[in-house]
Design a protein around this motif. Structure first.
Motif, PDB file in Angstrom:
ATOM      1  N   ASN A 103       0.850  -1.182   0.000  1.00 31.94           N
ATOM      2  CA  ASN A 103       0.000   0.000   0.000  1.00 31.94           C
ATOM      3  C   ASN A 103       0.889   1.236   0.000  1.00 31.94           C
ATOM      4  N   GLY A 104       0.272   2.358  -0.169  1.00 32.72           N
ATOM      5  CA  GLY A 104       1.035   3.599  -0.185  1.00 32.72           C
ATOM      6  C   GLY A 104       1.606   3.897  -1.561  1.00 32.72           C
ATOM      7  N   HIS A 105       2.558   4.803  -1.561  1.00 32.16           N
ATOM      8  CA  HIS A 105       3.147   5.254  -2.816  1.00 32.16           C
ATOM      9  C   HIS A 105       4.306   4.371  -3.228  1.00 32.16           C
ATOM     10  N   ARG A 106       4.516   4.324  -4.529  1.00 33.30           N
ATOM     11  CA  ARG A 106       5.667   3.602  -5.050  1.00 33.30           C
ATOM     12  C   ARG A 106       6.811   4.574  -5.260  1.00 33.30           C
ATOM     13  N   HIS A 107       7.858   4.132  -5.919  1.00 33.10           N
ATOM     14  CA  HIS A 107       9.090   4.899  -6.107  1.00 33.10           C
ATOM     15  C   HIS A 107       8.808   6.293  -6.679  1.00 33.10           C
ATOM     16  N   GLY A 108       9.154   7.316  -5.958  1.00 31.52           N
ATOM     17  CA  GLY A 108       9.028   8.686  -6.426  1.00 31.52           C
ATOM     18  C   GLY A 108       7.649   9.296  -6.297  1.00 31.52           C
ATOM     19  N   GLU A 109       6.618   8.487  -6.060  1.00 31.57           N
ATOM     20  CA  GLU A 109       5.266   9.025  -5.989  1.00 31.57           C
ATOM     21  C   GLU A 109       5.040   9.846  -4.726  1.00 31.57           C
ATOM     22  N   ALA A 110       5.720   9.507  -3.653  1.00 34.21           N
ATOM     23  CA  ALA A 110       5.553  10.258  -2.407  1.00 34.21           C
ATOM     24  C   ALA A 110       6.010  11.698  -2.597  1.00 34.21           C
ATOM     25  N   PHE A 111       7.092  11.887  -3.331  1.00 35.07           N
ATOM     26  CA  PHE A 111       7.590  13.240  -3.594  1.00 35.07           C
ATOM     27  C   PHE A 111       6.542  14.064  -4.327  1.00 35.07           C
ATOM     28  N   TRP A 112       5.962  13.491  -5.396  1.00 41.38           N
ATOM     29  CA  TRP A 112       4.986  14.244  -6.180  1.00 41.38           C
ATOM     30  C   TRP A 112       3.698  14.478  -5.396  1.00 41.38           C
ATOM     31  N   ALA A 113       3.355  13.577  -4.502  1.00 35.41           N
ATOM     32  CA  ALA A 113       2.175  13.791  -3.659  1.00 35.41           C
ATOM     33  C   ALA A 113       2.401  14.969  -2.723  1.00 35.41           C
ATOM     34  N   GLU A 114       3.607  15.082  -2.164  1.00 36.18           N
ATOM     35  CA  GLU A 114       3.920  16.206  -1.284  1.00 36.18           C
ATOM     36  C   GLU A 114       3.986  17.519  -2.048  1.00 36.18           C
ATOM     37  N   VAL A 115       4.418  17.476  -3.313  1.00 36.06           N
ATOM     38  CA  VAL A 115       4.440  18.689  -4.141  1.00 36.06           C
ATOM     39  C   VAL A 115       3.012  19.121  -4.458  1.00 36.06           C
ATOM     40  N   ALA A 116       2.132  18.168  -4.715  1.00 36.29           N
ATOM     41  CA  ALA A 116       0.758  18.484  -5.110  1.00 36.29           C
ATOM     42  C   ALA A 116      -0.095  18.923  -3.930  1.00 36.29           C
ATOM     43  N   ARG A 117       0.217  18.448  -2.729  1.00 35.80           N
ATOM     44  CA  ARG A 117      -0.619  18.728  -1.558  1.00 35.80           C
ATOM     45  C   ARG A 117      -0.821  20.229  -1.320  1.00 35.80           C
ATOM     46  N   PRO A 118       0.235  21.073  -1.258  1.00 37.14           N
ATOM     47  CA  PRO A 118      -0.009  22.503  -1.026  1.00 37.14           C
ATOM     48  C   PRO A 118      -0.749  23.175  -2.186  1.00 37.14           C
ATOM     49  N   ARG A 119      -0.515  22.711  -3.391  1.00 34.04           N
ATOM     50  CA  ARG A 119      -1.225  23.300  -4.534  1.00 34.04           C
ATOM     51  C   ARG A 119      -2.720  23.027  -4.448  1.00 34.04           C
ATOM     52  N   ILE A 120      -3.074  21.811  -4.075  1.00 36.76           N
ATOM     53  CA  ILE A 120      -4.492  21.468  -3.939  1.00 36.76           C
ATOM     54  C   ILE A 120      -5.121  22.274  -2.808  1.00 36.76           C
TER      55      ILE A 120
END
Length: 97
Positions: free
Chosen positions: A65-82
């Motif tokens: 479960n959770g994010h795969r390779h590199g996806e956690a980084f992009w999720a953290e980048v997208a969070r403040p934008r959302i």
């Protein structure tokens, strides 16, 4: 081009070939799909398909479960934008009331 179509052996668009034409587009597409499937089978080393057998996969494995390779980084980048986009939308909605 229309004036020279008679020299090409048919009238009209190339995709409107009749049943009497030597090769139909469906046959060409099927030959291409068969060729690609054979290439993929050879690369992966799978046995040739047997039309007499049906393959059934009866095992399930937990992949995690959770994010795969590199996806956690992009999720953290997208969070403040959302969060920012939602805040702006709320502000505009309250101003329009």
């Amino acid at each position: 081009m229309r004036q020279w179509a008679h020299m090409l052996g048919y009238r009209g668009h190339f995709s409107t070939k009749s049943r009497h034409y030597s090769i139909r587009l469906g046959d060409i597409r099927q030959a291409r799909a068969d060729f690609r499937a054979e290439q993929a089978r050879l690369i992966t080393g799978t046995p040739p398909p047997d039309p007499e057998k049906t393959v059934t996969v009866g095992e399930w494995h937990y992949a995690g479960n959770g994010h795969r390779h590199g996806e956690a980084f992009w999720a953290e980048v997208a969070r403040p934008r959302i969060a920012t986009a939602r805040r702006i939308a709320r502000q505009q909605a309250s101003e329009n009331r």
